[in-house]
Design an enzyme around this catalytic site. Structure first.
Site, PDB file in Angstrom:
ATOM      1  N   ASP A   1     -22.729  55.802  -9.265  1.00 46.00           N
ATOM      2  CA  ASP A   1     -23.426  55.350  -8.053  1.00 46.00           C
ATOM      3  C   ASP A   1     -22.584  54.334  -7.285  1.00 46.00           C
ATOM      4  O   ASP A   1     -22.068  53.384  -7.876  1.00 46.00           O
ATOM      5  CB  ASP A   1     -24.737  54.647  -8.419  1.00 46.00           C
ATOM      6  CG  ASP A   1     -25.759  55.567  -9.059  1.00 46.00           C
ATOM      7  OD1 ASP A   1     -25.353  56.568  -9.663  1.00 46.00           O
ATOM      8  OD2 ASP A   1     -26.959  55.268  -8.959  1.00 46.00           O
TER       9      ASP A   1
ATOM     10  N   HIS B   1     -23.792  53.521  -3.722  1.00 45.18           N
ATOM     11  CA  HIS B   1     -24.849  52.919  -2.899  1.00 45.18           C
ATOM     12  C   HIS B   1     -24.366  52.119  -1.693  1.00 45.18           C
ATOM     13  O   HIS B   1     -24.750  50.965  -1.508  1.00 45.18           O
ATOM     14  CB  HIS B   1     -25.752  52.049  -3.777  1.00 45.18           C
ATOM     15  CG  HIS B   1     -26.721  52.851  -4.599  1.00 45.18           C
ATOM     16  ND1 HIS B   1     -27.665  53.671  -4.025  1.00 45.18           N
ATOM     17  CD2 HIS B   1     -26.863  52.979  -5.941  1.00 45.18           C
ATOM     18  CE1 HIS B   1     -28.364  54.253  -4.990  1.00 45.18           C
ATOM     19  NE2 HIS B   1     -27.894  53.862  -6.152  1.00 45.18           N
TER      20      HIS B   1
ATOM     21  N   ASP C   1     -25.530  59.392  -5.320  1.00 44.05           N
ATOM     22  CA  ASP C   1     -26.051  58.091  -4.866  1.00 44.05           C
ATOM     23  C   ASP C   1     -25.000  57.338  -4.055  1.00 44.05           C
ATOM     24  O   ASP C   1     -24.569  56.239  -4.403  1.00 44.05           O
ATOM     25  CB  ASP C   1     -26.602  57.257  -6.031  1.00 44.05           C
ATOM     26  CG  ASP C   1     -28.001  57.710  -6.441  1.00 44.05           C
ATOM     27  OD1 ASP C   1     -28.411  58.812  -6.003  1.00 44.05           O
ATOM     28  OD2 ASP C   1     -28.671  56.984  -7.174  1.00 44.05           O
TER      29      ASP C   1
ATOM     30  N   ASP D   1     -27.976  54.182   0.579  1.00 45.65           N
ATOM     31  CA  ASP D   1     -29.114  53.288   0.296  1.00 45.65           C
ATOM     32  C   ASP D   1     -28.655  52.001  -0.388  1.00 45.65           C
ATOM     33  O   ASP D   1     -27.714  51.997  -1.180  1.00 45.65           O
ATOM     34  CB  ASP D   1     -30.185  53.961  -0.587  1.00 45.65           C
ATOM     35  CG  ASP D   1     -31.052  54.935   0.197  1.00 45.65           C
ATOM     36  OD1 ASP D   1     -31.105  54.813   1.428  1.00 45.65           O
ATOM     37  OD2 ASP D   1     -31.674  55.796  -0.441  1.00 45.65           O
ATOM     38  N   ARG D   2     -29.363  50.954  -0.054  1.00 47.42           N
ATOM     39  CA  ARG D   2     -29.238  49.636  -0.684  1.00 47.42           C
ATOM     40  C   ARG D   2     -28.032  48.820  -0.229  1.00 47.42           C
ATOM     41  O   ARG D   2     -28.178  47.655   0.081  1.00 47.42           O
ATOM     42  CB  ARG D   2     -29.221  49.744  -2.210  1.00 47.42           C
ATOM     43  CG  ARG D   2     -30.428  50.482  -2.719  1.00 47.42           C
ATOM     44  CD  ARG D   2     -31.058  49.799  -3.889  1.00 47.42           C
ATOM     45  NE  ARG D   2     -32.340  50.394  -4.177  1.00 47.42           N
ATOM     46  CZ  ARG D   2     -32.506  51.523  -4.858  1.00 47.42           C
ATOM     47  NH1 ARG D   2     -31.469  52.150  -5.366  1.00 47.42           N
ATOM     48  NH2 ARG D   2     -33.711  51.992  -5.061  1.00 47.42           N
TER      49      ARG D   2
ATOM     50  N   ASN E   1     -30.119  61.471  -6.636  1.00 44.74           N
ATOM     51  CA  ASN E   1     -31.509  61.459  -6.172  1.00 44.74           C
ATOM     52  C   ASN E   1     -31.674  60.731  -4.838  1.00 44.74           C
ATOM     53  O   ASN E   1     -32.676  60.903  -4.159  1.00 44.74           O
ATOM     54  CB  ASN E   1     -32.439  60.851  -7.228  1.00 44.74           C
ATOM     55  CG  ASN E   1     -32.099  59.425  -7.530  1.00 44.74           C
ATOM     56  OD1 ASN E   1     -30.950  59.101  -7.831  1.00 44.74           O
ATOM     57  ND2 ASN E   1     -33.069  58.544  -7.426  1.00 44.74           N
ATOM     58  N   HIS E   2     -30.683  59.922  -4.443  1.00 44.26           N
ATOM     59  CA  HIS E   2     -30.776  59.279  -3.129  1.00 44.26           C
ATOM     60  C   HIS E   2     -30.277  60.174  -1.997  1.00 44.26           C
ATOM     61  O   HIS E   2     -30.427  59.807  -0.832  1.00 44.26           O
ATOM     62  CB  HIS E   2     -30.017  57.946  -3.130  1.00 44.26           C
ATOM     63  CG  HIS E   2     -30.824  56.856  -3.754  1.00 44.26           C
ATOM     64  ND1 HIS E   2     -31.554  55.955  -3.033  1.00 44.26           N
ATOM     65  CD2 HIS E   2     -31.056  56.571  -5.054  1.00 44.26           C
ATOM     66  CE1 HIS E   2     -32.190  55.141  -3.863  1.00 44.26           C
ATOM     67  NE2 HIS E   2     -31.900  55.491  -5.093  1.00 44.26           N
TER      68      HIS E   2
ATOM     69  N   HIS F   1     -25.814  63.927 -12.029  1.00 41.85           N
ATOM     70  CA  HIS F   1     -26.254  62.588 -11.628  1.00 41.85           C
ATOM     71  C   HIS F   1     -27.210  61.953 -12.642  1.00 41.85           C
ATOM     72  O   HIS F   1     -27.004  60.841 -13.098  1.00 41.85           O
ATOM     73  CB  HIS F   1     -26.914  62.604 -10.252  1.00 41.85           C
ATOM     74  CG  HIS F   1     -27.374  61.241  -9.840  1.00 41.85           C
ATOM     75  ND1 HIS F   1     -26.487  60.237  -9.534  1.00 41.85           N
ATOM     76  CD2 HIS F   1     -28.613  60.681  -9.747  1.00 41.85           C
ATOM     77  CE1 HIS F   1     -27.158  59.125  -9.248  1.00 41.85           C
ATOM     78  NE2 HIS F   1     -28.448  59.371  -9.371  1.00 41.85           N
TER      79      HIS F   1
ATOM     80  N   ARG G   1     -44.354  57.079 -16.529  1.00 45.73           N
ATOM     81  CA  ARG G   1     -44.740  57.083 -15.120  1.00 45.73           C
ATOM     82  C   ARG G   1     -45.624  58.269 -14.766  1.00 45.73           C
ATOM     83  O   ARG G   1     -46.208  58.313 -13.687  1.00 45.73           O
ATOM     84  CB  ARG G   1     -43.500  57.169 -14.228  1.00 45.73           C
ATOM     85  CG  ARG G   1     -42.645  55.947 -14.283  1.00 45.73           C
ATOM     86  CD  ARG G   1     -41.410  56.114 -13.409  1.00 45.73           C
ATOM     87  NE  ARG G   1     -40.474  55.075 -13.743  1.00 45.73           N
ATOM     88  CZ  ARG G   1     -39.216  55.269 -14.110  1.00 45.73           C
ATOM     89  NH1 ARG G   1     -38.726  56.481 -14.159  1.00 45.73           N
ATOM     90  NH2 ARG G   1     -38.443  54.260 -14.416  1.00 45.73           N
TER      91      ARG G   1
ATOM     92  N   HIS H   1     -26.700  57.060 -12.444  1.00 47.93           N
ATOM     93  CA  HIS H   1     -28.148  56.913 -12.235  1.00 47.93           C
ATOM     94  C   HIS H   1     -28.769  55.641 -12.813  1.00 47.93           C
ATOM     95  O   HIS H   1     -29.832  55.231 -12.387  1.00 47.93           O
ATOM     96  CB  HIS H   1     -28.862  58.144 -12.817  1.00 47.93           C
ATOM     97  CG  HIS H   1     -30.281  58.319 -12.371  1.00 47.93           C
ATOM     98  ND1 HIS H   1     -30.679  58.189 -11.056  1.00 47.93           N
ATOM     99  CD2 HIS H   1     -31.423  58.613 -13.071  1.00 47.93           C
ATOM    100  CE1 HIS H   1     -31.998  58.415 -10.986  1.00 47.93           C
ATOM    101  NE2 HIS H   1     -32.462  58.659 -12.186  1.00 47.93           N
TER     102      HIS H   1
END
Lengths: 305, 316
Positions: free
Chosen positions: A50, A52, A78, A81-82, A110-111, A160, A223, A250
């Site tokens: 990642d 990001h 990834d 984002d962020r 996943n991003h 990932h 979850r 990840h």
């Protein structure tokens, strides 16, 4: 615009115009359309986790390992984002992909999704830098074309997130229709979202009790969606496909990498001082001609200060 | 009313920002009534695997660690020299309050698409089980409102925080904020636990805030405030909880109302405000208007508040 000129601009962290971004995304789609879901990659190569949007850390990676096309890269996803520079980061990688398609593999994380990027920063960044959501639309449309996995020298499986109970063979990944938004469930979701079950070699520390988890089966996340993959199913997957190791990203780890399940799985994390506050190290995994693995660890460039 | 800071010093005077060792910084002061205080925050990077394993065995911690676990981080309020009272807000103590292995943990909130996911999973992979000992994956630090050391304990009170004192435009002698832990919930939302403090000439306020967003499901804000006016002899604690539906907050994001779409919406929308706990909390009614200790529902938000106080008896 000439591609090499774009690459030079990207390396300087210049923002490409909306129309250039559109053109590059279309070109990249043509390149990615020709790629199967599972790319084969030759060693030696460098695997990156990642990033990001931490643009200066990506430059640091190129400084440490060498640039494309001198080095064969596998990015595990990834990209956005962020961090502060998601647009600049993904555009640099897209340009490199178009220029040297056989020297860089871009796996979907996943991003790389319309849903996730609206909440975690990439959409907001595009609006802030371009004043419209067009660039976000071009790039997220491109995300639907990214590959799902790679195999290095018929030995190291790169993905990932991790494994899926719906996938026993690499061929099952090859037949997924990947050209779509990331779904919530099914094999495509599992590949980008699943995590290894926490260390069970420490007896009863984090997950206790009998049941399947101690054997290393798949488990369902508390979850209420998503799988955790254990050691046994990892070994099964590797044996079935004649592979030796799974390299995934990840998950943040302080050391920049983590080796799990008696070296069957490793996590590579390439965003140092994640979100400009975690204080963690990062690494890239350098795989030698004999498939020897070396985690090259590096610290933050303090771009946030 | 008398009682103000007579002298104060900030510490440390220099520090290496690249250090990976825990760094403690804060304020020491003596009030006009002679009470001696030391309030500090301790900050370090997230724990590494070895430190996690050590902590797991030394504290018998069972909950898997949050993604960003700042195990060294804490905020400490100490009146030790005067009354023997010390209150800590620490990442480790908070994590120990997260439900593990219980029915409550098993019944904790699920992600938005859990039902359809579970049905499909049962059909395709019926033999795959839920993890043996579930934990509250939202990392809600239930009932954690600080760790108290000293001769006194908190007792229920009708007293409230003096909001008027906090509204005054007094200089802030020291402010800081420390993240205790943070988890992105596998990109199904986020949770953060942070502690912050501000010290003014006549009072101080500490806020421990737990913020949770589960996409498409709910928002949760749990606050613990510690307030002390230097003219008084008590520390007042107000603990509040607030919870509301995801769509209630989504409707307040600029760009019009909306409902959770699972995000497949291709026109896109900037939802990054939903990551900002303070913004979300400001859009909810303030539970501190509730009298005494109580529960209530207002404007779609379920709330509760509890008040207690700690008396600062001077050591003999």
């Amino acid at each position: 615009m000439h591609l090499d000129a774009c690459i030079a601009l990207c390396y300087e962290r210049k923002l490409l115009s909306e129309s250039v971004v559109r053109e590059l995304c279309e070109k990249a789609k043509e390149v990615l359309l020709k790629e199967g879901n599972v790319q084969t990659v030759a060693a030696p190569c460098t695997v990156v986790g990642d990033v990001h949007g931490q643009f200066y850390d990506v430059l640091e990676i190129f400084k440490i390992t060498g640039k494309c096309p001198d080095v064969n890269f596998v990015f595990l996803g990834d990209y956005v984002d962020r961090g502060f520079y998601s647009v600049e980061t993904i555009m640099l990688l897209i340009c490199l992909k178009i220029r040297w398609p056989h020297r860089i593999t871009l796996i979907r994380g996943n991003h790389e999704s319309r849903a996730v990027t609206q909440t975690y920063g990439f959409y907001a960044e595009c609006m802030r830098k371009y004043g419209s959501s067009n660039v976000w639309t071009y790039i997220t449309d491109l995300f639907d074309y990214l590959v799902l996995a790679a195999v290095i020298e018929e030995s190291i499986f790169c993905v990932h997130g991790g494994l899926s109970p719906s996938i026993h063979t690499i061929d099952q990944i090859k037949i997924i229709d990947r050209f779509k938004e990331l779904p919530h469930e099914g094999p495509m979701a599992d590949l980008v979202w699943s995590d290894p079950a926490p260390n069970t070699h420490i007896q009863n520390q984090r997950f206790t009790g009998g049941g399947d988890d101690t054997k290393g089966d798949f488990q369902i996340s508390p979850r209420g969606a998503g799988y955790l993959f254990g050691k046994q199913v990892t070994r099964q997957f590797l044996d079935t496909n004649g592979l030796g190791h799974i390299c995934r990203a990840h998950q943040l780890c302080m050391e920049g990498y983590q080796i799990l399940f008696d070296d069957l799985v490793s996590t590579v994390w390439s965003a140092p001082n994640y979100c400009y506050r975690a204080g963690n190290l990062a690494s890239v995994l350098q795989i030698g001609p004999e498939l020897d693995r070396f985690f090259n660890v590096f610290g933050p460039k303090f771009e946030g200060l | 009313m008398t009682g103000a800071i007579a002298t104060h010093t900030l510490f440390p005077q220099t520090q290496n920002i690249r250090s990976t060792q825990p760094i403690e910084s804060g304020i020491q002061f003596t009030t006009t009534t002679g009470s001696q205080w030391r309030i500090s925050v301790t900050k370090a990077p997230i724990l590494n695997a070895e430190q996690m394993d050590q902590l797991t065995s030394s504290k018998n911690l069972q909950v898997p660690y949050p993604e960003m676990f700042f195990g060294f981080n804490k905020l400490t309020m100490s009146n030790e020299a005067t009354s023997g009272v010390v209150v800590d807000f620490s990442a480790v103590d908070a994590l120990q309050c997260v439900e593990f292995g219980s029915t409550e943990a098993m019944d904790s909130v699920k992600v938005a698409f859990s039902k359809e996911w579970t049905e499909k999973s049962e059909k395709l992979h019926g033999k795959i089980k839920q993890i043996a000992k579930p934990y509250d994956w939202t990392y809600t630090p239930k009932k954690y409102s600080g760790s108290v050391k000293g001769p006194q304990q908190f007792t229920t009170t009708e007293s409230k925080i003096d909001v008027e004192m906090l509204k005054r435009n007094d200089p802030i002698l020291w402010y800081d904020e420390v993240v205790l832990y943070e988890d992105e919930l596998g990109d199904n939302g986020s949770c953060t636990l942070t502690a912050r403090v501000r010290v003014m000439p006549t009072c101080f306020l500490i806020l421990l805030r737990y913020f949770l967003r589960v996409d498409g499901v709910l928002f949760r804000v749990h606050d613990t405030r510690l307030f002390h006016a230097f003219h008084s002899t008590t520390v007042i604690r107000e603990t509040s909880t607030r919870e509301c539906s995801y769509d209630r907050v989504l409707g307040k994001v600029p760009g019009g109302a909306g409902v959770f779409s699972g995000g497949a919406n291709s026109s896109g929308r900037d939802l990054s405000l939903l990551n900002k706990g303070d913004w979300v909390a400001q859009g909810m009614p303030d539970p501190l208007y509730l009298e005494g200790s109580g529960k209530g529902v207002a404007d779609g938000v379920t709330m509760s508040v509890e008040r207690d106080e700690l008396s600062l008896v001077v050591k003999k």
